[in-house]
Design a protein around this motif. Structure first.
Motif, PDB file in Angstrom:
ATOM      1  N   ASP A  80      -6.624  29.386  87.539  1.00 55.12           N
ATOM      2  CA  ASP A  80      -8.013  29.618  87.896  1.00 55.12           C
ATOM      3  C   ASP A  80      -8.862  29.551  86.644  1.00 55.12           C
ATOM      4  OD1 ASP A  80      -7.271  30.012  90.504  1.00 55.12           O
ATOM      5  OD2 ASP A  80      -7.068  32.189  90.284  1.00 55.12           O
ATOM      6  N   GLU A  81      -9.913  28.785  86.718  1.00 55.63           N
ATOM      7  CA  GLU A  81     -10.814  28.656  85.585  1.00 55.63           C
ATOM      8  C   GLU A  81     -11.572  29.963  85.408  1.00 55.63           C
ATOM      9  OE1 GLU A  81     -12.284  26.848  82.328  1.00 55.63           O
ATOM     10  OE2 GLU A  81     -10.822  25.968  83.705  1.00 55.63           O
ATOM     11  N   GLN A  82     -11.502  30.511  84.217  1.00 54.71           N
ATOM     12  CA  GLN A  82     -12.247  31.731  83.960  1.00 54.71           C
ATOM     13  C   GLN A  82     -13.726  31.384  83.898  1.00 54.71           C
ATOM     14  OE1 GLN A  82     -10.668  33.333  80.352  1.00 54.71           O
ATOM     15  NE2 GLN A  82      -9.089  34.484  81.417  1.00 54.71           N
ATOM     16  N   ARG A  83     -14.533  32.282  84.416  1.00 52.04           N
ATOM     17  CA  ARG A  83     -15.958  32.004  84.380  1.00 52.04           C
ATOM     18  C   ARG A  83     -16.451  32.041  82.945  1.00 52.04           C
ATOM     19  NH1 ARG A  83     -18.733  37.549  86.527  1.00 52.04           N
ATOM     20  NH2 ARG A  83     -17.550  38.899  85.167  1.00 52.04           N
ATOM     21  N   LYS A  84     -17.445  31.237  82.697  1.00 57.30           N
ATOM     22  CA  LYS A  84     -18.014  31.174  81.358  1.00 57.30           C
ATOM     23  C   LYS A  84     -18.906  32.387  81.139  1.00 57.30           C
ATOM     24  CE  LYS A  84     -17.851  26.222  80.878  1.00 57.30           C
ATOM     25  NZ  LYS A  84     -18.584  25.006  80.554  1.00 57.30           N
ATOM     26  N   LEU A  85     -19.006  32.785  79.887  1.00 57.52           N
ATOM     27  CA  LEU A  85     -19.868  33.908  79.547  1.00 57.52           C
ATOM     28  C   LEU A  85     -21.326  33.483  79.673  1.00 57.52           C
ATOM     29  CD1 LEU A  85     -18.192  35.439  76.367  1.00 57.52           C
ATOM     30  CD2 LEU A  85     -18.091  36.289  78.705  1.00 57.52           C
ATOM     31  N   SER A  86     -22.136  34.400  80.135  1.00 58.10           N
ATOM     32  CA  SER A  86     -23.571  34.152  80.213  1.00 58.10           C
ATOM     33  C   SER A  86     -24.145  34.089  78.797  1.00 58.10           C
ATOM     34  CB  SER A  86     -24.248  35.276  80.993  1.00 58.10           C
ATOM     35  OG  SER A  86     -24.164  36.486  80.256  1.00 58.10           O
ATOM     36  N   ARG A  87     -25.360  33.564  78.696  1.00 49.68           N
ATOM     37  CA  ARG A  87     -26.024  33.514  77.398  1.00 49.68           C
ATOM     38  C   ARG A  87     -26.182  34.926  76.838  1.00 49.68           C
ATOM     39  NH1 ARG A  87     -30.310  29.890  74.835  1.00 49.68           N
ATOM     40  NH2 ARG A  87     -31.226  31.268  73.283  1.00 49.68           N
ATOM     41  N   ALA A  88     -26.531  35.879  77.716  1.00 50.83           N
ATOM     42  CA  ALA A  88     -26.697  37.273  77.276  1.00 50.83           C
ATOM     43  C   ALA A  88     -25.384  37.821  76.717  1.00 50.83           C
ATOM     44  CB  ALA A  88     -27.184  38.134  78.431  1.00 50.83           C
ATOM     45  N   ALA A  89     -24.266  37.500  77.379  1.00 50.22           N
ATOM     46  CA  ALA A  89     -22.963  37.981  76.897  1.00 50.22           C
ATOM     47  C   ALA A  89     -22.611  37.334  75.559  1.00 50.22           C
ATOM     48  CB  ALA A  89     -21.882  37.702  77.934  1.00 50.22           C
ATOM     49  N   MET A  90     -22.902  36.040  75.408  1.00 52.13           N
ATOM     50  CA  MET A  90     -22.623  35.362  74.138  1.00 52.13           C
ATOM     51  C   MET A  90     -23.475  35.951  73.013  1.00 52.13           C
ATOM     52  SD  MET A  90     -20.196  33.225  74.452  1.00 52.13           S
ATOM     53  CE  MET A  90     -20.354  32.253  72.987  1.00 52.13           C
ATOM     54  N   GLU A  91     -24.750  36.205  73.300  1.00 50.37           N
ATOM     55  CA  GLU A  91     -25.623  36.808  72.287  1.00 50.37           C
ATOM     56  C   GLU A  91     -25.126  38.205  71.909  1.00 50.37           C
ATOM     57  OE1 GLU A  91     -29.539  36.766  73.972  1.00 50.37           O
ATOM     58  OE2 GLU A  91     -29.769  34.592  73.681  1.00 50.37           O
ATOM     59  N   THR A  92     -24.723  38.975  72.908  1.00 48.68           N
ATOM     60  CA  THR A  92     -24.213  40.327  72.657  1.00 48.68           C
ATOM     61  C   THR A  92     -22.945  40.275  71.824  1.00 48.68           C
ATOM     62  OG1 THR A  92     -25.220  41.119  74.707  1.00 48.68           O
ATOM     63  CG2 THR A  92     -23.451  42.465  73.776  1.00 48.68           C
ATOM     64  N   LEU A  93     -22.042  39.354  72.164  1.00 47.45           N
ATOM     65  CA  LEU A  93     -20.801  39.196  71.398  1.00 47.45           C
ATOM     66  C   LEU A  93     -21.104  38.818  69.951  1.00 47.45           C
ATOM     67  CD1 LEU A  93     -17.702  39.131  71.327  1.00 47.45           C
ATOM     68  CD2 LEU A  93     -17.827  36.742  72.077  1.00 47.45           C
ATOM     69  N   ALA A  94     -22.034  37.910  69.746  1.00 47.82           N
ATOM     70  CA  ALA A  94     -22.398  37.500  68.382  1.00 47.82           C
ATOM     71  C   ALA A  94     -22.980  38.673  67.597  1.00 47.82           C
ATOM     72  CB  ALA A  94     -23.389  36.342  68.429  1.00 47.82           C
ATOM     73  N   ILE A  95     -23.829  39.457  68.239  1.00 47.99           N
ATOM     74  CA  ILE A  95     -24.424  40.617  67.558  1.00 47.99           C
ATOM     75  C   ILE A  95     -23.341  41.605  67.163  1.00 47.99           C
ATOM     76  CG2 ILE A  95     -25.891  42.658  67.907  1.00 47.99           C
ATOM     77  CD1 ILE A  95     -27.702  40.750  69.650  1.00 47.99           C
ATOM     78  N   ILE A  96     -22.414  41.864  68.065  1.00 47.52           N
ATOM     79  CA  ILE A  96     -21.328  42.802  67.745  1.00 47.52           C
ATOM     80  C   ILE A  96     -20.484  42.249  66.605  1.00 47.52           C
ATOM     81  CG2 ILE A  96     -19.219  43.878  68.625  1.00 47.52           C
ATOM     82  CD1 ILE A  96     -20.655  43.983  71.394  1.00 47.52           C
ATOM     83  N   ALA A  97     -20.152  40.958  66.656  1.00 44.97           N
ATOM     84  CA  ALA A  97     -19.299  40.361  65.622  1.00 44.97           C
ATOM     85  C   ALA A  97     -19.950  40.418  64.241  1.00 44.97           C
ATOM     86  CB  ALA A  97     -18.966  38.914  65.992  1.00 44.97           C
ATOM     87  N   TYR A  98     -21.247  40.150  64.168  1.00 47.12           N
ATOM     88  CA  TYR A  98     -21.924  40.094  62.871  1.00 47.12           C
ATOM     89  C   TYR A  98     -22.433  41.443  62.374  1.00 47.12           C
ATOM     90  CZ  TYR A  98     -21.786  35.018  62.545  1.00 47.12           C
ATOM     91  OH  TYR A  98     -21.359  33.725  62.420  1.00 47.12           O
ATOM     92  N   HIS A  99     -22.602  42.420  63.271  1.00 48.09           N
ATOM     93  CA  HIS A  99     -23.199  43.696  62.867  1.00 48.09           C
ATOM     94  C   HIS A  99     -22.301  44.907  63.125  1.00 48.09           C
ATOM     95  CE1 HIS A  99     -27.160  41.916  62.133  1.00 48.09           C
ATOM     96  NE2 HIS A  99     -26.921  41.162  63.186  1.00 48.09           N
ATOM     97  N   GLU A 100     -21.065  44.707  63.528  1.00 45.62           N
ATOM     98  CA  GLU A 100     -20.234  45.838  63.944  1.00 45.62           C
ATOM     99  C   GLU A 100     -20.030  46.856  62.843  1.00 45.62           C
ATOM    100  OE1 GLU A 100     -15.596  44.982  63.675  1.00 45.62           O
ATOM    101  OE2 GLU A 100     -16.591  43.500  64.922  1.00 45.62           O
ATOM    102  N   PRO A 101     -19.829  48.130  63.199  1.00 50.30           N
ATOM    103  CA  PRO A 101     -19.934  48.691  64.541  1.00 50.30           C
ATOM    104  C   PRO A 101     -21.401  48.864  64.926  1.00 50.30           C
ATOM    105  CG  PRO A 101     -19.427  50.437  63.005  1.00 50.30           C
ATOM    106  CD  PRO A 101     -19.454  49.147  62.215  1.00 50.30           C
TER     107      PRO A 101
END
Length: 197
Positions: A80-101
Motif C-alpha cells: 500500500d502506498e503510504q500517503r504523502k505528507l502535507s505541505r504543513a507536515a513537511m514544513e513542521t518536520l523541517a522546523i523541528i529538524a533545523y530548530h530542535e528541540p
C-alpha cells in the motif's frame, strides 16, 4: 581487513546482522563483550561492505546493515502506498529538524500559522519525530525533536548533514517570494529568521 577475520569482528558482524534495530556501541558491547576497539572494528566492517549489495552504515550513533542505495529498487515489494505528507507536515518536520528541540508554540511562531491537531501525530506515527521532554518555562510545554528513524530514512549520519542555506538555494528549493524579498532588502529572509530565533 585480513583474509581471516578475528572472532570479535565476526561476532560484531553477526550481532548486527540479526539485530532487529540499529545498535549503539554500548548495545554491541552487551552482546560481544568489551575486549576490543569496537569503533575500529565497525569502521573496518563498513569499509569491507562498501560496494557490496548491503552496506554497514552509522546513523545517529547507531549501526545497521542496509541495502545498497543503487539496489533498493530490486527489493521493493508491492505494498500500500503510504500517503504523502502535507505541505504543513513537511514544513513542521523541517522546523523541528533545523530548530530542535522545539515546542508547538515555537513551531507556530516560525510558520506563522497554527499547527493542525494531527500534524505532529502524523510525524510521530511515521517515526520521524519524538517527544523530547518539557521546556522549563511556565506551562512546561512539550518539546519535539527528530528521531534516529528520521536520520535513517533521509540517509543522514547526524543533523549536521542537513542541507544549509546555500545548498537549498542552489537546488532551487527556497520560496521565490523569499528570494524576491532578499533581492529588495539585500539580506536573506532565512538569515533574518535565524537571527530572531
Amino acid at each position: 581487513m585480513t583474509s581471516e577475520p578475528d572472532d570479535l569482528l565476526r561476532a560484531v558482524e553477526a550481532a548486527l546482522f540479526v539485530s532487529e534495530a540499529p545498535m549503539t556501541i554500548a548495545e554491541l558491547k552487551l552482546h560481544v563483550g568489551d575486549a576490543g576497539d569496537l569503533d575500529t572494528i565497525l569502521r573496518a566492517l563498513a569499509d569491507d561492505y562498501a560496494g557490496r549489495g548491503v552496506n554497514l552504515v552509522e546513523r545517529g550513533g547507531r549501526w545497521h546493515f542496509q541495502t545498497a542505495p543503487d539496489l533498493a529498487h530490486i527489493l521493493r515489494r508491492e505494498k500500500d502506498e503510504q500517503r504523502k505528507l502535507s505541505r504543513a507536515a513537511m514544513e513542521t518536520l523541517a522546523i523541528i529538524a533545523y530548530h530542535e528541540p522545539v515546542s508547538r508554540a515555537e513551531i507556530e511562531a516560525i510558520r506563522g500559522v497554527q499547527v493542525a491537531k494531527g500534524t505532529l501525530d502524523v510525524l510521530m506515527e511515521a517515526g520521524w519525530v519524538r517527544p523530547a521532554g518539557r521546556r522549563e518555562v511556565p506551562g512546561r510545554p512539550l518539546i519535539y525533536a527528530t528521531s534516529v528513524e528520521f536520520l535513517s530514512h533521509f540517509g543522514l549520519s547526524s543533523r549536521r548533514d542537513l542541507p544549509g542555506i546555500e545548498d537549498l538555494r542552489a537546488a532551487g528549493l527556497l520560496d521565490p517570494v523569499d528570494l524576491a524579498l532578499e533581492g529588495l532588502t539585500g539580506q536573506s529572509v532565512v538569515e533574518n529568521d535565524e537571527e530572531e530565533a
